[in-house]
Design an enzyme around this catalytic site. Structure first.
Site, PDB file in Angstrom:
ATOM      1  CG  ASP A 170     -16.319   2.651   0.509  1.00 26.39           C
ATOM      2  OD1 ASP A 170     -16.068   2.997   1.605  1.00 26.39           O
ATOM      3  OD2 ASP A 170     -17.283   2.114   0.279  1.00 26.39           O
ATOM      4  CG  LEU A 171      -8.356   2.385   0.939  1.00 29.22           C
ATOM      5  CD1 LEU A 171      -8.463   1.391  -0.040  1.00 29.22           C
ATOM      6  CD2 LEU A 171      -6.867   3.230   0.786  1.00 29.22           C
TER       7      LEU A 171
END
Length: 295
Positions: free
Chosen positions: A200-201
């Site tokens: 979830d960068l």
């Protein structure tokens, strides 16, 4: 809430080191949990996230992800906050983490550190893509499961569950079966090495410390193609040239990686559409049509 957190801390010997709490300060930035800075009289600071007891599995998943990231992170480049404790008290659950001072800084070490994390984890003989336990991507479920074929995993465990959920706003999975078949075949032919990814960068889930190291937090990890992380950095912006140069110095991406960016970001667009609605719906449908035109 501050009083509940203070009482909960009395049941933990892992955090306070017999020091009294001086104050508990709300911290902004999150949209799922409430966040706090706990300041002890001895000067120690601890980061805390709280939610209803029913959501404790979100914290358990985060704790496991942070543990795996820590295992593969090169501490000369990347700082991952330590989990200090996870406490249930009355009707709340609280995750206590190491406090990390962040600042706006250069992103070269963040890029290098991410590449080293991807590379070192890819060398541990992991045989399948996936994750053992049910996880979360934002407030949505991230489906558990394994597959040795990357395309089949990404379609069946990432894209399809989001499309099924999108039925609530008018999407029919059958209408995109041709797209899913194409994507599964296309990604199967890619044959990426299996790496642990943050998952979830976006820029709100990473940063740089006062010492200039990169920092990763709020993960939604699984074993995947490393490009899913790089793709998401391009979805909302916030990553500069230093970040990508640092990454490429350690483990260069192949020349076709950009062709997969929209595929990987479709997962996040659909997830945002399912959670927030709005323009994410239109963006998701447009991306699906663009991918159909490639089939």
């Amino acid at each position: 809430m501050e009083e509940l957190i203070q009482k909960a801390l009395l049941s933990s010997n892992k955090i306070s080191n017999n020091s009294l709490i001086e104050k508990i300060i709300p911290v902004g930035g999150g949209c799922i949990h409430k966040a706090w800075c706990i300041l002890f009289q001895n000067g120690k600071r601890v980061f805390a996230k709280s939610n209803h007891i029913d959501n404790i599995n979100m914290f358990k998943f985060e704790r496991e992800c942070l543990s795996v990231l820590t295992k593969f992170a090169n501490k000369s480049y990347i700082c991952v906050p330590k989990t200090l404790d996870l406490i249930s008290y009355q009707n709340i659950s609280i995750l206590f983490l190491e406090w990390i001072d962040l600042k706006q800084s250069q992103q070269n070490l963040l890029g290098k550190g991410l590449a080293l994390l991807h590379k070192s984890s890819s060398e541990c003989s992991q045989k399948n893509f996936g994750w053992e336990e049910e996880g979360f991507i934002g407030s949505n479920n991230q489906i558990r499961g394994w597959d040795s074929n990357w395309g089949e995993f990404f379609v069946n465990y990432r894209l399809k569950p989001q499309l099924i959920q999108a039925k609530a706003w008018g999407v029919r999975v059958d209408d995109y079966e041709d797209v899913l078949i194409y994507l599964s075949s296309y990604l199967n032919n890619h044959h990426p090495r299996i790496s642990i990814v943050h998952g979830d960068l976006w820029s709100g889930n990473c940063g740089s410390t006062k010492n200039g190291l990169g920092s990763l937090y709020d993960p939604a990890s699984y074993w995947a193609d490393r490009e899913v992380d790089i793709s998401m950095t391009k979805l909302f912006g916030g990553f500069n040239k230093e970040f990508y140069q640092g990454y490429e110095e350690i483990w260069p991406l192949d020349k076709f990686s950009k062709d997969r960016t929209d595929i990987y970001n479709l997962y996040h667009l659909l997830n945002h559409a399912n959670i927030f609605g709005g323009s994410y719906k239109e963006n998701s449908l447009q991306t699906l049509e663009n991918l159909r035109s490639r089939a």
